[in-house]
Design a protein around this motif. Structure first.
Motif, PDB file in Angstrom:
ATOM      1  N   LYS A   1       0.787  -0.985   0.111  1.00  0.00           N
ATOM      2  CA  LYS A   1      -0.124   0.206   0.177  1.00  0.00           C
ATOM      3  C   LYS A   1       0.815   0.768   0.134  1.00  0.00           C
ATOM      4  O   LYS A   1       1.864   1.293   1.086  1.00  0.00           O
ATOM      5  N   VAL A   2       0.486   2.412  -0.936  1.00  0.00           N
ATOM      6  CA  VAL A   2       1.372   3.683  -1.098  1.00  0.00           C
ATOM      7  C   VAL A   2       0.069   4.326  -1.110  1.00  0.00           C
ATOM      8  O   VAL A   2      -0.615   4.770  -1.348  1.00  0.00           O
ATOM      9  N   LYS A   3       0.837   6.120  -0.477  1.00  0.00           N
ATOM     10  CA  LYS A   3      -0.963   6.661  -0.616  1.00  0.00           C
ATOM     11  C   LYS A   3      -0.224   7.590  -1.762  1.00  0.00           C
ATOM     12  O   LYS A   3       1.344   8.101  -2.219  1.00  0.00           O
ATOM     13  N   VAL A   4      -1.168   8.089  -2.809  1.00  0.00           N
ATOM     14  CA  VAL A   4      -0.723   8.895  -3.390  1.00  0.00           C
ATOM     15  C   VAL A   4      -1.628  10.137  -3.604  1.00  0.00           C
ATOM     16  O   VAL A   4      -3.515   9.655  -3.896  1.00  0.00           O
ATOM     17  N   ASN A   5      -1.488  10.913  -3.615  1.00  0.00           N
ATOM     18  CA  ASN A   5      -2.165  12.481  -3.420  1.00  0.00           C
ATOM     19  C   ASN A   5      -3.056  12.403  -2.682  1.00  0.00           C
ATOM     20  O   ASN A   5      -4.425  12.644  -2.840  1.00  0.00           O
ATOM     21  N   GLY A   6      -2.895  11.971  -1.349  1.00  0.00           N
ATOM     22  CA  GLY A   6      -3.932  11.286  -0.512  1.00  0.00           C
ATOM     23  C   GLY A   6      -4.863  10.065  -0.515  1.00  0.00           C
ATOM     24  O   GLY A   6      -5.293  10.144   0.199  1.00  0.00           O
ATOM     25  N   VAL A   7      -4.364   9.491  -1.286  1.00  0.00           N
ATOM     26  CA  VAL A   7      -5.463   8.467  -1.791  1.00  0.00           C
ATOM     27  C   VAL A   7      -4.366   6.952  -1.830  1.00  0.00           C
ATOM     28  O   VAL A   7      -3.110   7.056  -1.536  1.00  0.00           O
ATOM     29  N   ASN A   8      -5.320   5.887  -0.664  1.00  0.00           N
ATOM     30  CA  ASN A   8      -4.004   5.324   0.018  1.00  0.00           C
ATOM     31  C   ASN A   8      -4.202   4.163  -1.987  1.00  0.00           C
ATOM     32  O   ASN A   8      -5.891   3.235  -1.826  1.00  0.00           O
ATOM     33  N   LEU A   9      -3.250   3.612  -2.494  1.00  0.00           N
ATOM     34  CA  LEU A   9      -3.389   2.413  -3.957  1.00  0.00           C
ATOM     35  C   LEU A   9      -2.453   1.269  -3.250  1.00  0.00           C
ATOM     36  O   LEU A   9      -1.584   1.761  -2.638  1.00  0.00           O
ATOM     37  N   THR A  10      -2.318   0.360  -3.959  1.00  0.00           N
ATOM     38  CA  THR A  10      -1.819  -0.837  -4.174  1.00  0.00           C
ATOM     39  C   THR A  10      -0.954  -0.559  -5.479  1.00  0.00           C
ATOM     40  O   THR A  10      -0.709  -0.955  -6.731  1.00  0.00           O
ATOM     41  N   TYR A  11       0.866  -0.400  -4.785  1.00  0.00           N
ATOM     42  CA  TYR A  11       1.491  -0.295  -5.783  1.00  0.00           C
ATOM     43  C   TYR A  11       2.725  -1.893  -6.231  1.00  0.00           C
ATOM     44  O   TYR A  11       2.616  -2.821  -5.054  1.00  0.00           O
ATOM     45  N   GLU A  12       2.555  -2.798  -7.464  1.00  0.00           N
ATOM     46  CA  GLU A  12       3.030  -3.668  -7.735  1.00  0.00           C
ATOM     47  C   GLU A  12       4.176  -3.540  -8.784  1.00  0.00           C
ATOM     48  O   GLU A  12       4.085  -3.038  -9.472  1.00  0.00           O
ATOM     49  N   GLY A  13       4.600  -4.569  -9.156  1.00  0.00           N
ATOM     50  CA  GLY A  13       5.908  -4.379  -9.825  1.00  0.00           C
ATOM     51  C   GLY A  13       5.424  -4.454 -11.221  1.00  0.00           C
ATOM     52  O   GLY A  13       4.203  -5.208 -11.249  1.00  0.00           O
ATOM     53  N   LEU A  14       6.300  -3.760 -12.228  1.00  0.00           N
ATOM     54  CA  LEU A  14       5.648  -4.224 -13.516  1.00  0.00           C
ATOM     55  C   LEU A  14       4.815  -4.720 -13.832  1.00  0.00           C
ATOM     56  O   LEU A  14       3.871  -5.165 -14.536  1.00  0.00           O
ATOM     57  N   ILE A  15       6.313  -5.979 -13.927  1.00  0.00           N
ATOM     58  CA  ILE A  15       6.075  -7.425 -15.429  1.00  0.00           C
ATOM     59  C   ILE A  15       4.469  -7.821 -14.250  1.00  0.00           C
ATOM     60  O   ILE A  15       3.642  -8.031 -15.085  1.00  0.00           O
ATOM     61  N   PRO A  16       4.113  -7.824 -12.956  1.00  0.00           N
ATOM     62  CA  PRO A  16       3.285  -8.330 -12.072  1.00  0.00           C
ATOM     63  C   PRO A  16       1.675  -7.909 -13.210  1.00  0.00           C
ATOM     64  O   PRO A  16       0.387  -8.401 -13.089  1.00  0.00           O
ATOM     65  N   LYS A  17       2.355  -6.700 -12.534  1.00  0.00           N
ATOM     66  CA  LYS A  17       0.915  -6.188 -13.136  1.00  0.00           C
ATOM     67  C   LYS A  17       0.117  -5.958 -14.571  1.00  0.00           C
ATOM     68  O   LYS A  17      -0.373  -6.410 -14.862  1.00  0.00           O
ATOM     69  N   ILE A  18       1.180  -6.207 -15.521  1.00  0.00           N
ATOM     70  CA  ILE A  18       1.169  -5.994 -16.782  1.00  0.00           C
ATOM     71  C   ILE A  18       0.008  -7.677 -17.157  1.00  0.00           C
ATOM     72  O   ILE A  18      -0.422  -7.582 -17.936  1.00  0.00           O
ATOM     73  N   GLN A  19       0.787  -8.804 -16.451  1.00  0.00           N
ATOM     74  CA  GLN A  19       0.624  -9.625 -16.366  1.00  0.00           C
ATOM     75  C   GLN A  19      -0.605  -9.971 -16.019  1.00  0.00           C
ATOM     76  O   GLN A  19      -1.964 -10.852 -16.742  1.00  0.00           O
ATOM     77  N   LYS A  20      -1.489  -9.037 -14.605  1.00  0.00           N
ATOM     78  CA  LYS A  20      -3.143  -9.318 -13.859  1.00  0.00           C
ATOM     79  C   LYS A  20      -3.371  -8.509 -15.557  1.00  0.00           C
ATOM     80  O   LYS A  20      -4.774  -9.162 -15.812  1.00  0.00           O
ATOM     81  N   SER A  21      -2.885  -7.336 -15.653  1.00  0.00           N
ATOM     82  CA  SER A  21      -3.827  -6.615 -16.439  1.00  0.00           C
ATOM     83  C   SER A  21      -3.867  -7.377 -17.625  1.00  0.00           C
ATOM     84  O   SER A  21      -5.097  -6.714 -18.302  1.00  0.00           O
ATOM     85  N   PHE A  22      -2.937  -7.637 -18.700  1.00  0.00           N
ATOM     86  CA  PHE A  22      -3.741  -8.076 -20.078  1.00  0.00           C
ATOM     87  C   PHE A  22      -3.240  -9.547 -20.441  1.00  0.00           C
ATOM     88  O   PHE A  22      -3.646 -10.153 -21.067  1.00  0.00           O
TER      89      PHE A  22
END
Length: 794
Positions: free
Chosen positions: A252-273
């Motif tokens: 979990k990371v905070k971006v512009n006051g919003v809690n979001l999930t950070y994940e490495g680029l490779i697993p992100k691409i595998q999940k989303s595409f």
């Protein structure tokens, strides 16, 4: 033995009178109160032009009601796990027997599904190796590439009387290769397609579609995560930064006051595409995935999908991986050569299944062939295998064009199988277009006279002789024979294929002529598709129209599938000065009562759901306010209710003129779909209609070479002539056409024929003839030559 002395004929039993399947008042899809009587224990063929109502009568009425009644014999608990079927719209259905449907639905394209897993062959092989394999590695699951090895240990609580915590260990040996997880291939991502490493994240380094650095949340997560410097070029990242950037664990990371999930680029691409179906992606996303991801054979299992232990266990120096890679005809011979009394029943059952493959003309396949790569005809024949040796009688077998994908040489074998099923005392119902199969029918039901709303009535019932003499479309065209071309077009160039070795091809060298109509033919399994789809280099100049299923829900229709709705919506929006989204039933203009479906579905659990016309929009799918907007005097629901022919006239001239829509409608007319209504759900189209709809859509693509895979599939004899005219127009416009085809009329009409063979599997994969149809007929040196000569009467 008791002897019978009474020679009088037995008195007729009441049960003997039930020798007909009676259908009265069928109104499914386009059927218009159809009433027919079909004799039992006979072979009945249903004919008629594509879209005339054959499948609606046979599959959606007779077979569907039989299945619904059988499902009703199970308990409510079991029915909850079964598909729910509504009673077809029909007044009377009498004399039904258990229906076994053998249709052309493609087998599941799951990466772990193979010919062996969709039949019982793999299961029996695994048992065989678990009994006889040396060294012995475990039970049948140890040889299954879908079963991973599992090991666990720890404390468990047994809730029995006084609860007691005990220590336990669990160990299961599976046959799955741990590297590729039983897929046989591993994916590798090309990082250069994901980002430009000379730029920083704040400079827009990502080259992934839809990832814009200024406002996209996904990009902001990386830039503001704190793991990397957003202003530093990616190529200057430290080893730790690059590891976090590419492979970081979810956090979990905070971006512009919003809690979001950070994940490495490779697993992100595998999940989303990569986890999504490639065929269902938008074209630009699919193109990105094809560029960025390469699939290579798994280096650990060498594509066999199996663990090292499963590959090491052998019978007579043959592992289960070797057995699955064998051509089935060879594997059947190997199984027959095993003499082990301890597993004799298993060897008999396995040998019988493998012999059924050979008998049905699929001996050229291997058990490790992915099921998603089978054609519609091959899939249908794989489903037939379990019924060939069945002892069941008085069953209704329902076939959907069993000759699709079969060479004329193979059709005789299929006819023999159909007659054998009938002779065992079964009722065989076949939807068919090929005269070679129609001619063996005991009874024929011809539907028509036209397609869509112009069809849905019975034009003829009777014998083959009666059909020939009758004045129906099928009767008039039954003995049509195309003549071999007197003159052929001259090629404008050649497409060189060198050293083609896909599947069973044996280093084939061939020149495919350009600027002409080229037909690639040969017996099923000779290597036609491997040559055309696997060896013609795919490029922007090649447009390929295969037999893959059209993807679309009941909300999809010809207008949405072909892109026709876009110019129509824009024309309505411009004429009324409102947003185009109002004229989409899947967007802002949808009726709120039914969400734009036109009907309201009530789910009744294990009972069949009920679909009732929406009261708010009366089935028109749009809000009342949207229907007040008009274009050239029509509202959007009236336009979607038009047939292609009506719409072509409406959008072609006068105040309704929309050139972009008119072009699409012209292509739909060219492929013979003028009778379809623009808003008809894709789920109600027949197989032939879907194939031609796909062809019409691809005709919009600019290509120098069209590659068509059996365009006559699902086409009536009368429609084949129209298809040949369409192919001529495409070639005359300067486009080269390469057709994989078995239909003799298309062969006779070709400018050039490439014939593969001489047999299937490892007996094929060679070019046995190249030349004009006239030369093929004159030489009669191949199976295709013999059948084509007989067809044209040479």
């Amino acid at each position: 033995m008791a002897t019978r002395t009474d020679t009088r004929a037995p008195a007729p039993q009441a049960s003997d009178s039930h020798d007909l399947i009676r259908v009265h008042g069928a109104r499914v899809n386009n059927l218009k109160d159809v009433s027919v009587e079909i004799p039992k224990r006979r072979l009945t063929v249903f004919t008629g032009v594509s879209g005339s109502g054959k499948s609606s009568l046979v599959f959606s009425t007779i077979a569907a009601e039989s299945q619904r009644m059988i499902n009703g014999t199970y308990s409510a608990f079991v029915q909850g796990f079964m598909p729910t079927l509504a009673r077809p719209e029909v007044d009377v259905l009498e004399g039904l027997t258990t229906a076994i449907i053998v249709d052309q639905q493609r087998l599941g394209a799951d990466p772990r599904s193979t010919v062996g897993t969709v039949t019982d062959a793999n299961a029996m092989l695994r048992i065989l190796f678990s009994r006889l394999g040396e060294p012995h590695i475990g039970p049948p699951g140890a040889y299954a590439f879908n079963v991973p090895s599992v090991r666990a240990s720890g404390a468990i609580t047994v809730e029995r009387g006084n609860k007691k915590t005990v220590k336990a260990t669990f160990d299961r040996t599976g046959g799955m290769c741990p590297r590729c997880e039983g897929r046989g291939t591993v994916s590798d991502i090309d990082l250069t397609q994901l980002y430009d490493d000379s730029k920083s994240l704040s400079e827009g380094a990502f080259t992934i579609p839809g990832w814009k650095s200024d406002s996209q949340w996904t990009v902001q997560v990386y830039a503001q995560s704190g793991f990397v410097d957003p202003d530093k070029p990616i190529r200057r990242y430290t080893r730790k930064e690059l590891q976090d950037f590419l492979y970081g664990e979810p956090v979990k990371v905070k971006v512009n006051g919003v809690n979001l999930t950070y994940e490495g680029l490779i697993p992100k691409i595998q999940k989303s595409f990569l986890s999504k179906d490639k065929e269902a992606m938008q074209p630009h996303i699919r193109a990105f995935v094809e560029r960025a991801v390469t699939f290579t054979t798994c280096p650990e299992c060498e594509g066999t999908r199996l663990s090292e232990g499963a590959r090491s266990s052998k019978i007579d120096r043959v592992s289960i991986a070797d057995a699955c890679a064998m051509q089935i005809s060879d594997l059947a011979a190997w199984v027959r050569g095993l003499d082990e009394p301890s597993v004799a029943p298993l060897l008999t059952a396995l040998g019988g299944t493998l012999d059924s493959f050979v008998e049905i003309g699929l001996g050229y396949l291997s058990l490790d062939r992915p099921s998603g790569t089978l054609s519609g005809g091959e899939a249908q024949r794989v489903k037939m295998i379990r019924h060939l040796g069945s002892s069941l009688t008085d069953v209704t077998y329902v076939f959907d064009e069993p000759t699709i994908g079969l060479h004329p040489h193979d059709i005789q074998r299929m006819n023999g199988l159909l007659l054998r099923l009938r002779d065992k005392g079964n009722t065989v119902l076949v939807v068919e277009h090929k005269p070679e199969t129609i001619v063996i029918a005991d009874h024929i039901v011809d539907l028509g006279p036209g397609a869509g709303t112009a069809g849905g009535t019975v034009c003829f019932e009777g014998t083959v002789e009666g059909l020939r003499a009758g004045d129906t479309v099928t009767g008039r065209h039954f003995d049509d024979r195309a003549a071999v071309k007197k003159t052929v077009r001259e090629p404008t160039g050649v497409l060189e294929i060198r050293g083609a070795h896909t599947h069973n091809l044996r280093d084939v060298d061939v020149d495919v002529p350009l600027g002409v109509l080229t037909v690639v033919t040969g017996v099923a399994g000779s290597g036609k598709s491997s040559l055309v789809h696997g060896s013609i280099p795919p490029g922007e100049n090649v447009v390929s129209v295969d037999q893959g299923a059209i993807r679309g829900s009941r909300r999809s229709n010809p207008a949405t599938y072909t892109g026709l709705l876009d110019p129509i919506r824009k024309a309505f929006a411009k004429a009324n000065d409102v947003k185009p989204a109002l004229f989409s039933a899947n967007s802002e203009g949808a009726c709120p009562g039914c969400n734009g479906a036109g009907v309201v579905y009530s789910d009744l659990a294990m009972m069949a759901g009920v679909a009732s016309t929406c009261d708010e929009c009366e089935g028109k799918r749009f809000q009342p306010a949207v229907l007040e907007y008009r274009f050239a005097g029509r509202d959007i629901s009236e336009v979607l209710a038009m047939s292609v022919t009506e719409a072509e006239e409406f959008f072609g001239t006068g105040e309704g003129r929309v050139p972009a829509a008119h072009r699409v409608l012209g292509r739909l007319s060219d492929v013979g779909l003028g009778y379809l209504s623009l808003g008809q759900p894709l789920t109600t189209l027949s197989g032939g209609e879907r194939q031609r709809l796909k062809l019409a859509t691809h005709m919009a693509e600019k290509g120098g070479v069209y590659v068509l895979d059996e365009p006559t599939a699902g086409l009536h004899l009368a429609d084949v002539q129209q298809l040949l005219g369409l192919l001529d127009r495409i070639v005359d416009s300067g486009t080269s056409v390469v057709v994989v085809e078995h239909h003799q009329a298309v062969m006779a009409h070709a400018d050039w024929i490439i014939d593969l063979g001489p047999g299937a599997g490892h007996d094929g994969g060679r070019i046995v003839f190249e030349g004009t149809p006239a030369d093929l007929v004159a030489g009669r040196a191949t199976l295709t030559g013999e059948h084509l000569a007989a067809y044209v009467g040479a």
